[in-house]
Design an enzyme around this catalytic site. Sequence first.
Site, PDB file in Angstrom:
ATOM      1  N   LYS A  38     -16.986 -20.701   8.367  1.00 54.79           N
ATOM      2  CA  LYS A  38     -16.014 -19.650   8.686  1.00 54.79           C
ATOM      3  C   LYS A  38     -14.612 -20.237   8.746  1.00 54.79           C
ATOM      4  O   LYS A  38     -14.432 -21.367   9.216  1.00 54.79           O
ATOM      5  CB  LYS A  38     -16.397 -19.006  10.022  1.00 54.79           C
ATOM      6  CG  LYS A  38     -15.614 -17.744  10.371  1.00 54.79           C
ATOM      7  CD  LYS A  38     -16.123 -17.145  11.678  1.00 54.79           C
ATOM      8  CE  LYS A  38     -15.364 -15.906  12.097  1.00 54.79           C
ATOM      9  NZ  LYS A  38     -15.863 -15.339  13.360  1.00 54.79           N
ATOM     10  N   SER A 113     -16.983 -10.495  13.279  1.00 54.73           N
ATOM     11  CA  SER A 113     -15.926 -10.944  12.390  1.00 54.73           C
ATOM     12  C   SER A 113     -16.394 -11.983  11.373  1.00 54.73           C
ATOM     13  O   SER A 113     -15.675 -12.265  10.423  1.00 54.73           O
ATOM     14  CB  SER A 113     -14.773 -11.523  13.196  1.00 54.73           C
ATOM     15  OG  SER A 113     -15.200 -12.678  13.905  1.00 54.73           O
ATOM     16  N   SER A 137     -19.628 -11.563  17.005  1.00 56.75           N
ATOM     17  CA  SER A 137     -19.168 -11.825  15.636  1.00 56.75           C
ATOM     18  C   SER A 137     -20.137 -12.591  14.739  1.00 56.75           C
ATOM     19  O   SER A 137     -19.908 -12.676  13.532  1.00 56.75           O
ATOM     20  CB  SER A 137     -17.826 -12.558  15.675  1.00 56.75           C
ATOM     21  OG  SER A 137     -16.811 -11.661  16.025  1.00 56.75           O
TER      22      SER A 137
END
Lengths: 433, 90
Positions: A38, A113, A137
């Site tokens: 990420k 997210s 997330s």
Amino acid sequence: MQGIYTFDAEDRHNAFITRQEEVRYGDGKLSGVAIAVKDNISTKGMQTTCASRILEGYVPPYDAHVVSLLRREGAAIVGKTNMDEFGMGTTTENSAFGPTTNPCDSTCVPGGSSGGSAAAVASGMVKMALGTDTGGSIRCPAAFCGIVGLKPTYGRISRYGLIAYSNSLEQIGPMAGNVGDVSRLMEVISAPDRHDSTTYARPYEHTPVADIGGKRIGLPAEYFGEGVDKDVAAAVRKATEKLEEMGAELVECSIPSMAYALAAYYVICTSEASSNLSRFDGVRYGPAVEKRRQWHPEFRDHRGKRFGTEVQRRIMLGTFALSAGYYGKYYAKAQIAKENVRRDFTRILEDVDLIAGPTMPTTAFKIGEKTDPLSMYLSDILTVPANLAGLPAISVPCGKVAKMPVGLQLIGKPFGEEAVIDAAYAYEQGVSQ
Amino acid sequence: MVSEQEVENVARLGDISIDKERLGEFTAQFNKILSYFDLLDQVAGEGDAGEHDLYNVLRDDEVEASLSHEEAISNAGETEEGYIKAPRVM
């Protein structure tokens, strides 16, 4: 085994912000395994933007602890994945690099997210990925894309090199197509780190066992009640009945503090964000500010132009919640509410081994469907409690509603990742037979 | 209810410039979110919540390997003789 991994998979879902075409890898437990990271986790020499215009072009001079561990075990880090800017969102639509789409249906969001990481795994571009989970997330996009994602216990994984959004809630965690791979990745990233003083030296060294016999599983009424889609609740009920068939005992329970968990979560995360994001001033990193103007006017224009709307909203909400005269009403109360949530979970987990419920109240939304910020926030209701209580929680696929995946969430005791993973593994193996 | 002026003031404190046109929308959303936060009024108790198992995590004060000066300032927009340049304060 050493070599070069050629990463040429087509990115149909805008899962990546930065990608490497040829990646050198070494020996180790993950030798030659393609892993996506990420974009809020620092990678030395590889652009790290948090999906924000304010960090465009930023190249970290050091690796996050988890990234060093991946490299040490021979993983091929093929790129950095798309996300909601700084982790602020539930859909991966709040990205300066455009939204990621859901590999199960590209008219839907992948969740957020860590939506880029989930889409990269679900579309088969990579075997495993790292995400981060502040209020769901990792688990939300895992549920929406039909993969497995684990939010570890607060303090089990080093946050060194994670660009902070809400320090007291967030954890880095593994995402993969199945429980076995989540467990393998967890084993590599859980090595202790002295750079993060909130970590405990509790390395995860475990091989999943598909045995749920004799375990007591709590089913909180709040996880199946108002606000949860009936078909989603039914799919998750059915999954828990499967666990019962395999020898688990189901126990009805209740978490009264859930009533204000979401409000507490948003007060705490926005407050921490307002402080954390004050460092983005265009002086030390990211696109530069104009030096001839005065400090504050120049910062204001820079941050007004380069932060996305949701990030601005959260900084402002946090600034407000912490301001003189409001601190007692918002932040102090939120901390008490957080403590109440933790106590409720502790009490229930004295009686049961695990808590089960849906990961998300619905399946994936359509892209552009959620425009009102508060209604977006409300969809995090089932994931934020584990962050407030600091507990490990996994999302594992448990069927579909109208062709879209549903996630079964299993929450465990502090540092009880082994039990959480075993239960998820037992379910996964049980349904595949 | 917070007013547009209050939201503008919060934006100023947070160092974010907000266009006049967006201020109305921000204020409306702010009020909706803050009225949801009013749920916290039902939470009993005052002051800070208790902390648990607090202890210091310290190491011996010995020099260890760290980033070089060049690496540490490698992302700065503008540098001069090893220093980072910032906008003027006065």
